[in-house]
Design a protein around this motif. Structure first.
Motif, PDB file in Angstrom:
ATOM      1  N   THR A  19      65.637  42.069  -1.680  1.00 22.58           N
ATOM      2  CA  THR A  19      65.599  42.613  -3.040  1.00 22.58           C
ATOM      3  C   THR A  19      66.558  43.782  -3.170  1.00 22.58           C
ATOM      4  OG1 THR A  19      63.279  41.948  -3.205  1.00 22.58           O
ATOM      5  CG2 THR A  19      64.066  43.529  -4.822  1.00 22.58           C
ATOM      6  N   ILE A  20      66.614  44.645  -2.159  1.00 24.83           N
ATOM      7  CA  ILE A  20      67.549  45.788  -2.175  1.00 24.83           C
ATOM      8  C   ILE A  20      68.983  45.281  -2.192  1.00 24.83           C
ATOM      9  CG2 ILE A  20      68.417  47.716  -0.785  1.00 24.83           C
ATOM     10  CD1 ILE A  20      65.506  48.238   0.080  1.00 24.83           C
ATOM     11  N   ASN A  21      69.283  44.260  -1.367  1.00 22.49           N
ATOM     12  CA  ASN A  21      70.641  43.701  -1.333  1.00 22.49           C
ATOM     13  C   ASN A  21      71.022  43.084  -2.691  1.00 22.49           C
ATOM     14  OD1 ASN A  21      70.956  44.475   1.311  1.00 22.49           O
ATOM     15  ND2 ASN A  21      70.398  42.477   2.149  1.00 22.49           N
ATOM     16  N   VAL A  22      70.083  42.330  -3.272  1.00 20.26           N
ATOM     17  CA  VAL A  22      70.347  41.717  -4.582  1.00 20.26           C
ATOM     18  C   VAL A  22      70.551  42.810  -5.628  1.00 20.26           C
ATOM     19  CG1 VAL A  22      69.315  40.337  -6.436  1.00 20.26           C
ATOM     20  CG2 VAL A  22      69.197  39.539  -4.083  1.00 20.26           C
ATOM     21  N   THR A  26      73.839  43.393  -7.775  1.00 21.66           N
ATOM     22  CA  THR A  26      73.725  43.413  -9.234  1.00 21.66           C
ATOM     23  C   THR A  26      74.319  44.700  -9.799  1.00 21.66           C
ATOM     24  OG1 THR A  26      71.716  42.084  -9.101  1.00 21.66           O
ATOM     25  CG2 THR A  26      72.118  43.224 -11.170  1.00 21.66           C
ATOM     26  N   ALA A  27      74.055  45.825  -9.154  1.00 24.21           N
ATOM     27  CA  ALA A  27      74.592  47.111  -9.607  1.00 24.21           C
ATOM     28  C   ALA A  27      76.123  47.105  -9.526  1.00 24.21           C
ATOM     29  CB  ALA A  27      74.016  48.252  -8.772  1.00 24.21           C
ATOM     30  N   ALA A  28      76.677  46.527  -8.445  1.00 24.25           N
ATOM     31  CA  ALA A  28      78.140  46.465  -8.313  1.00 24.25           C
ATOM     32  C   ALA A  28      78.733  45.575  -9.404  1.00 24.25           C
ATOM     33  CB  ALA A  28      78.512  45.945  -6.930  1.00 24.25           C
ATOM     34  N   ALA A  29      78.086  44.424  -9.641  1.00 23.94           N
ATOM     35  CA  ALA A  29      78.583  43.519 -10.692  1.00 23.94           C
ATOM     36  C   ALA A  29      78.481  44.180 -12.055  1.00 23.94           C
ATOM     37  CB  ALA A  29      77.796  42.208 -10.674  1.00 23.94           C
ATOM     38  N   GLU A  35      83.260  48.452 -16.466  1.00 24.07           N
ATOM     39  CA  GLU A  35      84.676  48.830 -16.461  1.00 24.07           C
ATOM     40  C   GLU A  35      85.514  47.828 -17.251  1.00 24.07           C
ATOM     41  OE1 GLU A  35      85.628  49.125 -12.329  1.00 24.07           O
ATOM     42  OE2 GLU A  35      84.599  51.056 -12.080  1.00 24.07           O
ATOM     43  N   GLN A  36      85.191  46.548 -17.108  1.00 20.79           N
ATOM     44  CA  GLN A  36      85.903  45.511 -17.848  1.00 20.79           C
ATOM     45  C   GLN A  36      85.681  45.695 -19.351  1.00 20.79           C
ATOM     46  OE1 GLN A  36      84.694  41.518 -16.871  1.00 20.79           O
ATOM     47  NE2 GLN A  36      86.442  40.587 -17.908  1.00 20.79           N
TER      48      GLN A  36
END
Length: 118
Positions: A19-22, A26-29, A35-36
């Motif tokens: 869950t932390i990895n997801v 998700t936060a990076a995406a 930014e986009q």
């Protein structure tokens, strides 16, 4: 039973880690998409400015075209006047008196000051 509990705890830890990895992915995406979106907004502002500038240029060009049409209309009237004078001279070549030209007022007889003394 203790082994089952330890296995459940380990499975819970794995689920939490996944869950932390997801969440991190998700936060990076989400950051990348933010930014986009910011770049898109900047491009839209630039496009809006360009459209506004182009609209001003089109208005200026249309004003110049209107002015050119007015000048062409005046030149057309002048050409028609010259043609009318030429036609009048062709029809009556011996006409030296301006009062005989149709549409013009008769000349005014004026006496000059030095002629009055005589």
């Amino acid at each position: 039973m203790m082994d089952d509990t330890d296995q459940a705890i380990n499975r819970g830890k794995k689920i939490v880690q996944e869950t932390i990895n997801v969440g991190a992915d998700t936060a990076a995406a989400l950051k990348e998409q933010t930014e986009q979106m910011s770049r898109i907004v900047n491009e839209l502002d630039s496009i809006h400015f360009s459209i506004k500038k182009a609209s001003q240029v089109v208005k200026e060009i249309s004003r110049q075209v209107a002015t050119d049409r007015c000048i062409l209309a005046m030149l057309f009237l002048i050409v028609i006047g010259v043609i009318a004078i030429i036609i009048v001279k062709i029809v009556n070549p011996n006409n030296k008196d301006i009062s005989d030209i149709p549409g013009l007022a008769p000349p005014v007889n004026r006496k000059l000051l030095w002629d009055l003394r005589n």
